[in-house]
Motif scaffolding. Structure first.
Motif, mmCIF file in Angstrom:
data_model
loop_
_atom_site.group_PDB
_atom_site.id
_atom_site.type_symbol
_atom_site.label_atom_id
_atom_site.label_comp_id
_atom_site.label_asym_id
_atom_site.label_seq_id
_atom_site.Cartn_x
_atom_site.Cartn_y
_atom_site.Cartn_z
ATOM 1 N N ASP A 59 0.810 -1.222 0.000
ATOM 2 C CA ASP A 59 0.000 0.000 0.000
ATOM 3 C C ASP A 59 0.844 1.274 0.000
ATOM 4 O O ASP A 59 0.558 2.230 0.724
ATOM 5 C CB ASP A 59 -0.949 0.020 1.208
ATOM 6 N N ASP A 67 -0.578 -4.411 -3.689
ATOM 7 C CA ASP A 67 -1.535 -3.309 -3.878
ATOM 8 C C ASP A 67 -0.872 -1.944 -3.714
ATOM 9 O O ASP A 67 -1.427 -1.037 -3.091
ATOM 10 C CB ASP A 67 -2.687 -3.437 -2.872
ATOM 11 N N VAL A 86 -0.291 0.610 -5.624
ATOM 12 C CA VAL A 86 -0.980 1.793 -6.144
ATOM 13 C C VAL A 86 -2.467 1.475 -6.044
ATOM 14 O O VAL A 86 -2.962 0.599 -6.754
ATOM 15 C CB VAL A 86 -0.605 2.105 -7.600
ATOM 16 N N PHE A 87 -3.197 2.161 -5.166
ATOM 17 C CA PHE A 87 -4.570 1.746 -4.912
ATOM 18 C C PHE A 87 -5.443 2.934 -4.539
ATOM 19 O O PHE A 87 -4.950 4.028 -4.236
ATOM 20 C CB PHE A 87 -4.615 0.680 -3.810
ATOM 21 N N ILE A 128 7.536 1.701 -12.522
ATOM 22 C CA ILE A 128 6.713 1.028 -11.522
ATOM 23 C C ILE A 128 7.454 -0.249 -11.148
ATOM 24 O O ILE A 128 7.505 -1.205 -11.922
ATOM 25 C CB ILE A 128 5.314 0.712 -12.069
ATOM 26 N N TYR A 149 0.748 -7.450 -6.172
ATOM 27 C CA TYR A 149 -0.182 -6.835 -7.105
ATOM 28 C C TYR A 149 0.210 -5.366 -7.262
ATOM 29 O O TYR A 149 0.365 -4.654 -6.270
ATOM 30 C CB TYR A 149 -1.613 -6.933 -6.574
ATOM 31 N N THR A 187 -1.666 -2.885 -8.689
ATOM 32 C CA THR A 187 -2.776 -1.975 -8.413
ATOM 33 C C THR A 187 -3.910 -2.676 -7.672
ATOM 34 O O THR A 187 -4.076 -3.892 -7.753
ATOM 35 C CB THR A 187 -3.356 -1.395 -9.727
ATOM 36 N N PRO A 202 -7.503 -0.888 -7.558
ATOM 37 C CA PRO A 202 -8.377 0.276 -7.705
ATOM 38 C C PRO A 202 -9.745 0.044 -7.076
ATOM 39 O O PRO A 202 -10.256 -1.070 -7.047
ATOM 40 C CB PRO A 202 -8.492 0.417 -9.220
ATOM 41 N N LEU A 222 -7.177 4.491 -13.001
ATOM 42 C CA LEU A 222 -5.722 4.576 -13.082
ATOM 43 C C LEU A 222 -5.262 4.289 -14.505
ATOM 44 O O LEU A 222 -5.617 3.262 -15.094
ATOM 45 C CB LEU A 222 -5.074 3.570 -12.122
ATOM 46 N N GLY A 264 -3.045 -6.263 -11.203
ATOM 47 C CA GLY A 264 -3.990 -5.674 -10.275
ATOM 48 C C GLY A 264 -5.118 -6.602 -9.879
ATOM 49 O O GLY A 264 -5.260 -7.713 -10.400
ATOM 50 N N VAL A 300 -8.624 0.319 -14.577
ATOM 51 C CA VAL A 300 -7.179 0.435 -14.810
ATOM 52 C C VAL A 300 -6.886 0.173 -16.279
ATOM 53 O O VAL A 300 -7.455 -0.743 -16.879
ATOM 54 C CB VAL A 300 -6.372 -0.571 -13.963
#
Length: 470
Positions: free
Chosen positions: A294, A321, A323-324, A336, A349, A351, A353, A363, A383, A398
C-alpha cells in the motif's frame, strides 16, 4: 550562466538575476551593455537541477531572490510595464510554473512574501551570453495548477539555515484559506516526520532544492497495525507518512517514503502508506514513492468526489496493492517497480483500484516501465479489484498502455479479491511491449477506437478542463 530577465518595453536596459558556476547568484542592472552589480550571494547552483528565481520591480527599486534567499536590492529607472526573458551563456535551461503578478510591492527590508518563479537551469562555466531578451516571453510549458496572485514561500532545512527545520512547520505557516501558490523549498536531508497538508491550504508546492529526488526524503514508519498513543491502531489511512487534503498541491524532485519494517513486527495489518491523497488537481513531477504494501493510496475526498493527479517521470515501488484507491490518476513515463516477497509464484499486485462506478476513469499507466528488483518471472499481477467494505459500486478501472512490462508480470495478470471477480472490473491493456506483455484470453485489450478515449487528457479533464500534460 542562466539568468531571468526583466526589462521595460522597447528598452535595451534590463535587470538580470543570474545563476553561475561556482555557486554564485548575482542581481545585476545591464544598461547599454554595461553591467552594474546590485547584489551577490553564495548559493548552491546545481547543474541539471531546479532553482526558484524571483525578480520584483517596485518603482525605482529592484530586488531578487533565489530559492527564497535574498540576493540583493538596488535602484533603477525601468518602468513598471515591460517584458520577462531568459538569457543563457554556454548553458541550456528549462522553465516551468512562470508566474507574473502586478500589485503592491513587498517591503524591501523584509523577506519576499509573493511566491517565487520556479525556473530550471543547467549552469555551465561562464561565457558571453548567447541571447538577449525579446518582446516575446519564452515558452513556459503547461501550468500544472491554476494560480492567483502570488502569496508566499519558505525554505526548510534540517541544519537551521532555512525558515523551518521541519516540513510540517512550514505547512503550518501557510495561511489558512490561501488562494494562490505557496512554495516550500526543501533542502537536502531526511525528514523523519508525518506531514499533513490540510484541505484549508490549497496551492501548496513542495520542491526539492537540488533537483535530485533522492536528496530530499520525507519518511515515517507507521503501519495500519501500529498502536496509537491512547489506544487503537492507525489503520491504513492513518499510517500515511504524508497526507494531502489540499487541492492543487504540487511536488517536485523529492522522495516520499514509509520504511515500516515488516520483518521486525508481527502485526496482523501491515499496510504502510507513504502518501495518501484525498484532494484534486495534484501534480507530482520527478517524485519517488517508496514502501512495500500500500505505498501510494490515491483516493478522493469522498465517494462522490473525483480526485485527480498527474504523476510525471515518477518512481513507485512496492509489492502488495502498492498503487490503490478510488482516485483518478495518470502515470506518465514512470517506473513502476515490484519488490520481491521471496515467492516463486505470487510476489504481489501492482494496483488495487476502487474506482466508483459513476467515474469512467481510474488509473492510467502510459509510456511506463514495469520493473522488479528480483521478483521471479510470472509472479506479479497487474492488479485486483478492491471493494472497500464490500461496496458493490466500487468497480475498479485500470489501463496499462504503450508500456514495457518485465518478465515478472504474469501471463494472466489480473486477480480476484475478497470474493469479487476481476472480470467484473474495468481492466484493460493496449499495445504494451516487453516479455511480460504476452496477449492471452485473460488480458482484455482496448481497440484502437477505444484507446482514443483513454488518454491522459481525457482522464484528467474533469468538468473544469484541467490539463497539466505537456
Amino acid at each position: 550562466m542562466v539568468a531571468l530577465l526583466a526589462r521595460a518595453s522597447g528598452a535595451t536596459s534590463y535587470y538580470r538575476l543570474a545563476l553561475s558556476a561556482g555557486d554564485q547568484v548575482r542581481l545585476e542592472a545591464v544598461r547599454s551593455g554595461r553591467v552594474t552589480p546590485l547584489g551577490t550571494v553564495s548559493h548552491p547552483v546545481t547543474a541539471g537541477g531546479w532553482h526558484t528565481l524571483r525578480i520584483e520591480v517596485a518603482g525605482t527599486v529592484v530586488s531578487g531572490w533565489v530559492d527564497g534567499v535574498a540576493v540583493g536590492t538596488g535602484t533603477g529607472t525601468l518602468t513598471s510595464t515591460g517584458r520577462i526573458g531568459v538569457q543563457t551563456g554556454n548553458a541550456t535551461a528549462r522553465f516551468d510554473d512562470v508566474l507574473v503578478t502586478r500589485g503592491e510591492p513587498a517591503p524591501t527590508s523584509a523577506p519576499p512574501s509573493p511566491t517565487t518563479t520556479p525556473t530550471g537551469a543547467t549552469p555551465a562555466p561562464g561565457g558571453t551570453p548567447t541571447t538577449t531578451p525579446s518582446d516575446t516571453p519564452p515558452p513556459t510549458g503547461p501550468t500544472p495548477t491554476p494560480t492567483g496572485p502570488a502569496e508566499g514561500s519558505s525554505v526548510v532545512a534540517r541544519d537551521g539555515s532555512g525558515d523551518f527545520t521541519s516540513v510540517q512547520a512550514a505547512v503550518d505557516a501557510v495561511p489558512v484559506g490561501n488562494a494562490s501558490r505557496y512554495t516550500i523549498t526543501i533542502r537536502p536531508g531526511t525528514y523523519r516526520e508525518t506531514v499533513t497538508v490540510p484541505a484549508a491550504k490549497p496551492y501548496v508546492s513542495f520542491v526539492g532544492s537540488t533537483g535530485d529526488a533522492r536528496d530530499v526524503v520525507i519518511v515515517y514508519d507507521n503501519a495500519s497495525g501500529t498502536p496509537k498513543p491512547g489506544g487503537g491502531t492507525y489503520g491504513t489511512s492513518g499510517s500515511a507518512s504524508v497526507t494531502i487534503d489540499g487541492n492543487d498541491f504540487t511536488a517536485r524532485h523529492l522522495t516520499f517514503a514509509n520504511d515500516f519494517d515488516e520483518a521486525a513486527h508481527d502485526y496482523s495489518a501491515e499496510q504502510a502508506v507513504a502518501v495518501l491523497t484525498r484532494a484534486d488537481r495534484l501534480v507530482f513531477d520527478d517524485v519517488r514513492f517508496l514502501g512495500n504494501q500500500d505505498t501510494l493510496y490515491h483516493n478522493s475526498a469522498s465517494v462522490d468526489a473525483v480526485g485527480r493527479a498527474y504523476f510525471r517521470d515518477c518512481y513507485v515501488e512496492g509489492d502488495v496493492d502498492f498503487v490503490f484507491g478510488r482516485g483518478t490518476g495518470v502515470f506518465d513515463r514512470c517506473e513502476i517497480r515490484s519488490l520481491s516477497r521471496g515467492s516463486t509464484s505470487n510476489n504481489g499486485y501492482v494496483t488495487a483500484p476502487s474506482t466508483m462506478i459513476g467515474n469512467p476513469y481510474g488509473l492510467l499507466f502510459t509510456d511506463c516501465t514495469l520493473t522488479t528488483d528480483s521478483a521471479a518471472a510470472q509472479s506479479v499481477h497487474l492488479g485486483r479489484p478492491w471493494h472497500p467494505s464490500g461496496d458493490v459500486n466500487a468497480i475498479g478501472q485500470v489501463v496499462f498502455r504503450d508500456s514495457v512490462l518485465g518478465a515478472h508480470v504474469k501471463d494472466s495478470p489480473w486477480s480476484d479479491m475478497s470474493g469479487f471477480s476481476w472480470r467484473d472490473a474495468r481492466f484493460f491493456e493496449y499495445r504494451n511491449d516487453g516479455p511480460g506483455s504476452t496477449v492471452t484470453v485473460d488480458r482484455p485489450q482496448l481497440t484502437d477506437a477505444q484507446a482514443s478515449t483513454y488518454t491522459p487528457q481525457r482522464y484528467l479533464a474533469g468538468t473544469d478542463g484541467w490539463n497539466p500534460v505537456p
